[in-house]
Design an enzyme around this catalytic site. Structure first.
Site, PDB file in Angstrom:
ATOM      1  N   GLU A  28       0.843  -1.209   0.000  1.00 21.65           N
ATOM      2  CA  GLU A  28       0.000   0.000   0.000  1.00 21.65           C
ATOM      3  C   GLU A  28       0.869   1.247   0.000  1.00 21.65           C
ATOM      4  OE1 GLU A  28      -3.120  -0.113  -1.134  1.00 21.65           O
ATOM      5  OE2 GLU A  28      -3.670  -1.411   0.546  1.00 21.65           O
ATOM      6  N   HIS A  29       0.479   2.206  -0.826  1.00 18.26           N
ATOM      7  CA  HIS A  29       1.216   3.469  -0.991  1.00 18.26           C
ATOM      8  C   HIS A  29       2.651   3.217  -1.464  1.00 18.26           C
ATOM      9  CE1 HIS A  29      -1.839   6.314   0.372  1.00 18.26           C
ATOM     10  NE2 HIS A  29      -2.237   5.345   1.171  1.00 18.26           N
ATOM     11  N   THR A  30       2.807   2.171  -2.228  1.00 12.03           N
ATOM     12  CA  THR A  30       4.115   1.852  -2.815  1.00 12.03           C
ATOM     13  C   THR A  30       4.128   2.137  -4.309  1.00 12.03           C
ATOM     14  OG1 THR A  30       3.299  -0.394  -2.978  1.00 12.03           O
ATOM     15  CG2 THR A  30       4.815   0.059  -1.175  1.00 12.03           C
ATOM     16  N   LEU A 119     -12.364   0.735  -2.910  1.00 13.70           N
ATOM     17  CA  LEU A 119     -12.282  -0.442  -3.789  1.00 13.70           C
ATOM     18  C   LEU A 119     -12.157  -0.011  -5.252  1.00 13.70           C
ATOM     19  CD1 LEU A 119     -14.946  -2.701  -2.014  1.00 13.70           C
ATOM     20  CD2 LEU A 119     -12.453  -2.783  -1.785  1.00 13.70           C
ATOM     21  N   SER A 121     -13.696   2.429  -7.126  1.00 12.79           N
ATOM     22  CA  SER A 121     -14.856   2.653  -7.988  1.00 12.79           C
ATOM     23  C   SER A 121     -14.501   3.646  -9.104  1.00 12.79           C
ATOM     24  CB  SER A 121     -16.055   3.142  -7.175  1.00 12.79           C
ATOM     25  OG  SER A 121     -15.687   4.223  -6.347  1.00 12.79           O
ATOM     26  N   ASP A 166      -4.348   0.691  -9.559  1.00 13.06           N
ATOM     27  CA  ASP A 166      -5.775   0.413  -9.706  1.00 13.06           C
ATOM     28  C   ASP A 166      -6.151   0.158 -11.164  1.00 13.06           C
ATOM     29  OD1 ASP A 166      -5.666   1.018  -7.052  1.00 13.06           O
ATOM     30  OD2 ASP A 166      -6.646   2.965  -7.221  1.00 13.06           O
ATOM     31  N   TYR A 216      -3.864  12.297   0.580  1.00 12.36           N
ATOM     32  CA  TYR A 216      -3.127  11.433  -0.350  1.00 12.36           C
ATOM     33  C   TYR A 216      -2.019  12.236  -1.034  1.00 12.36           C
ATOM     34  CZ  TYR A 216      -2.367   7.898  -3.961  1.00 12.36           C
ATOM     35  OH  TYR A 216      -1.810   6.953  -4.786  1.00 12.36           O
TER      36      TYR A 216
HETATM   37  C1  GLA Z   1      -5.246   4.570  -4.158  1.00 20.36           C
HETATM   38  C2  GLA Z   1      -4.485   4.924  -5.425  1.00 20.36           C
HETATM   39  C3  GLA Z   1      -3.446   3.861  -5.780  1.00 20.36           C
HETATM   40  C4  GLA Z   1      -2.576   3.503  -4.579  1.00 20.36           C
HETATM   41  C5  GLA Z   1      -3.422   3.268  -3.333  1.00 20.36           C
HETATM   42  C6  GLA Z   1      -2.587   3.087  -2.094  1.00 20.36           C
HETATM   43  O1  GLA Z   1      -6.026   3.457  -4.385  1.00 20.36           O
HETATM   44  O2  GLA Z   1      -5.371   5.083  -6.505  1.00 20.36           O
HETATM   45  O3  GLA Z   1      -2.675   4.298  -6.886  1.00 20.36           O
HETATM   46  O4  GLA Z   1      -1.610   4.487  -4.359  1.00 20.36           O
HETATM   47  O5  GLA Z   1      -4.331   4.321  -3.099  1.00 20.36           O
HETATM   48  O6  GLA Z   1      -1.822   1.936  -2.184  1.00 20.36           O
END
Ligand code: GLA
Length: 386
Positions: A28-30, A119, A121, A166, A216
């Site tokens: 996550e957040h990578t 998720l 969307s 995503d 973010y």
């Molecule tokens: C959101 C962003 C992704 C990712 C996640 C965290 O979903 O759209 O690109 O950075 O947060 O892992």
């Protein structure tokens, strides 16, 4: 869906496309740090039914929001009155810039995904719209290009500095598989879900990700700062935090602010956890995978600070329940969903108890999503396109 379309436009649709949502298992957040992620697509999805028009207009009904928008393909500008339509407009704009043929259409958009619950969307809507334009226009983008196009829509048109995870998983997912993705060069491997007699349970905290976009972007900026600091201290010219080891970070620690150090520590340790987890997916070691998920949540809560009381409460309760190997927040954070790896025979009891205790501790109403790893964006129905 076809009946809804006919009720709105008086004729049946000629085309229906679907794009799934996603749940990230770890990593996550990578992605925007050139790191590793391990998401899977879920059965909940966005659907668009459409019928091409002879002019260059989109007439769009967003069924769940009960809103309408009209888009002129020759004037693809930001729509502040119907913000949901910006995902469509943004995709059309990118395709227009790249010189792909666009057609007008009557469309209805609906979704079985909870909106704003982490998720994806929005990426799901982007990838559904893209599939629709590709099918109507008779062209097809390469998968990497398609995902990058969606990312540009988020970054440049919507204004959130997201990574590529995503859009990429939503575009390329395979049924029954998660995706181990290297966000540096987009090399990837579809990994089967091989933990015997287990299930990934997705729980919505019911807390919408409201401050998510500004927080973010703040995290993205803090990672940039960490990169700059580490390059300066170590005399390097790395492009992303992915280039650094935990040892190198410790060398830099005395010359970094504590906050920037902790942000970098999350990214660097999460990359290591995600690489290990992709091995666990292959060996099917649910206990080890669960421990990695727990450690990921802890790092997101204390070092990266993107969880919050509801996510933390849900994860804490999940950890105490029988049959739970591990649990963590998933997605961008600040609300949204928790994913847990649970013994299959205990899923029902786990879900019920978790929801009950979560409600009594926090006063929020959560929700359990029944889902299986699904395929990526595709065409569900295609008649003769007029
Ligand atoms: C959101 C962003 C992704 C990712 C996640 C965290 O979903 O759209 O690109 O950075 O947060 O892992």
């Amino acid at each position: 869906m076809a009946a809804d379309f006919e009720a709105a436009f008086g004729k049946p649709p000629e085309l229906i496309v679907r794009a799934p949502g996603r749940v990230n298992l770890i990593g996550e957040h990578t992605d925007y740090n050139g790191g590793f992620v391990l998401p899977m697509a879920i059965s909940q999805a966005t659907f668009i039914a459409a019928r091409p028009r002879l002019d260059r207009r989109l007439h769009v009904s967003a069924v769940l929001l009960q809103r309408w928008a009209t888009v002129d393909l020759d004037r693809l500008e930001h729509n502040s009155e119907e913000p949901w339509a910006n995902y469509l407009i943004g995709v059309a704009r990118e395709l227009e810039i790249a010189g792909h043929p666009l057609r007008g259409a009557d469309m209805i958009v609906t979704s079985s995904l909870p909106l704003g619950a982490g998720l994806s969307s929005s990426a799901s809507l982007e990838m559904a719209v893209l599939k629709l334009f590709e099918t109507m226009g008779g062209f097809e983008l390469d998968d990497d290009e398609a995902a990058q196009l969606g990312r540009r829509v988020e970054n440049d048109f919507i204004g959130v500095s997201t990574g590529i995870m995503d859009q990429l998983i939503i575009r390329v997912a395979r049924e029954g598989h998660a995706l181990f993705l290297d966000c540096q060069d987009l090399s990837r491997e579809h990994v089967p879900l091989s933990f015997p007699r287990t299930a990934f349970v997705i729980m919505d905290t019911g807390v919408k990700r409201e401050v998510a976009a500004s927080k973010y972007n703040e995290r993205v900026a803090q990672c940039r700062q960490a990169l700059q600091d580490m390059n300066a201290i170590l005399g390097r010219t790395a492009q992303t935090l992915r280039a650094f080891t935990a040892k190198e970070l410790e060398v830099c620690r005395p010359s970094m602010s504590d906050l920037i150090y902790r942000r970098a520590r999350h990214v660097i340790t999460e990359n290591a956890r995600t690489q290990t987890a992709s091995g666990m997916m292959k060996s099917g070691d649910a206990t080890a995978m669960g421990m990695l998920m727990n450690a990921s949540h802890e790092s997101l809560a204390t070092d990266y600070e993107v969880t919050g009381p509801s996510l933390d409460a849900m994860v804490r309760i999940a950890h105490t329940l029988e049959g739970c190997f591990g649990a963590r927040m998933t997605g961008g954070g600040f609300g949204g969903c928790v994913v847990s790896l649970v013994e299959a025979a205990k899923v029902a009891a786990f879900s019920n108890t978790l929801l009950e205790r979560y409600a009594s501790e926090t006063g929020n109403i959560g929700d359990a999503l029944i889902s299986t790893p699904s395929a990526g964006a595709g065409v569900v129905l295609k008649g003769a396109i007029s």
